[in-house]
Scaffold this motif. Sequence first.
Motif, short mmCIF file in Angstrom:
data_model
loop_
_atom_site.label_atom_id
_atom_site.label_comp_id
_atom_site.label_asym_id
_atom_site.label_seq_id
_atom_site.Cartn_x
_atom_site.Cartn_y
_atom_site.Cartn_z
N PRO A 40 48.55 39.26 43.86
CA PRO A 40 47.57 39.41 44.94
C PRO A 40 46.78 40.72 44.84
CG PRO A 40 49.62 38.57 45.82
CD PRO A 40 49.87 38.92 44.37
N ALA A 41 47.41 41.80 44.34
CA ALA A 41 46.70 43.07 44.18
C ALA A 41 45.61 42.94 43.13
CB ALA A 41 47.68 44.18 43.81
N ASP A 42 45.91 42.24 42.01
CA ASP A 42 44.90 42.01 40.97
C ASP A 42 43.74 41.19 41.51
OD1 ASP A 42 46.53 43.34 39.19
OD2 ASP A 42 47.41 41.49 38.36
N ILE A 43 44.05 40.19 42.31
CA ILE A 43 43.01 39.34 42.88
C ILE A 43 42.14 40.15 43.83
CG2 ILE A 43 42.58 37.33 44.34
CD1 ILE A 43 45.19 36.15 43.11
N LYS A 44 42.77 41.00 44.66
CA LYS A 44 42.01 41.83 45.60
C LYS A 44 41.11 42.80 44.83
CE LYS A 44 42.39 44.73 49.69
NZ LYS A 44 40.98 44.90 49.70
N ALA A 45 41.61 43.38 43.76
CA ALA A 45 40.79 44.29 42.95
C ALA A 45 39.59 43.57 42.35
CB ALA A 45 41.65 44.92 41.86
N ALA A 46 39.79 42.34 41.90
CA ALA A 46 38.69 41.56 41.34
C ALA A 46 37.66 41.22 42.40
CB ALA A 46 39.23 40.28 40.69
N VAL A 47 38.11 40.90 43.61
CA VAL A 47 37.19 40.59 44.71
C VAL A 47 36.40 41.85 45.09
CG1 VAL A 47 37.08 39.99 47.16
CG2 VAL A 47 38.50 38.65 45.60
N ASP A 48 37.09 42.99 45.16
CA ASP A 48 36.40 44.24 45.49
C ASP A 48 35.35 44.59 44.44
OD1 ASP A 48 37.90 44.47 47.78
OD2 ASP A 48 39.36 45.88 46.91
N ALA A 49 35.69 44.41 43.16
CA ALA A 49 34.74 44.70 42.08
C ALA A 49 33.53 43.78 42.17
CB ALA A 49 35.42 44.56 40.73
#
Length: 139
Positions: free
Chosen positions: A117-126
């Motif tokens: 979920p942290a990787d997914i959140k980072a991708a969404v933020d980017a």
Amino acid sequence: MAAAIKALNAKIRSNKYIDYFCSTHFWGPASNFGIPTAAVMDITGKDPEVISGKMTSALIVYSAVFMRYSMAVTPKNYLLFGCHFVNECAQLAQGYRYLQYWHYGGRERKFAENGTPADIKAAVDASEAVASKVTGAAK
């Protein structure tokens, strides 16, 4: 009117197949088959993350009790037994999927394959940052 209904009932009850079809020995299990049908469909179509361990446990016990009950009544209700046998098997499979996912590494394996979920959140933020640059440059 009561005599006509009584005569119709006698006519229905004189044929053993129609009598069975009009009884609760048929319609109880027939209407109950929605539960095992849904469980079998969930095995192949739903993510194990949405399986409720408490509900699956309750349905395992429920089906086991009613399998026993279907053989204890007179006459034995084999259709009810079959319904609860299918449900018991499906719920045991759901229980296995639940345990595998939540307690034996299935969830971690899924995150390793798809990202945490942290990787997914980072991708969404980017992607949001890129989108804001694009919309800012367009103005």
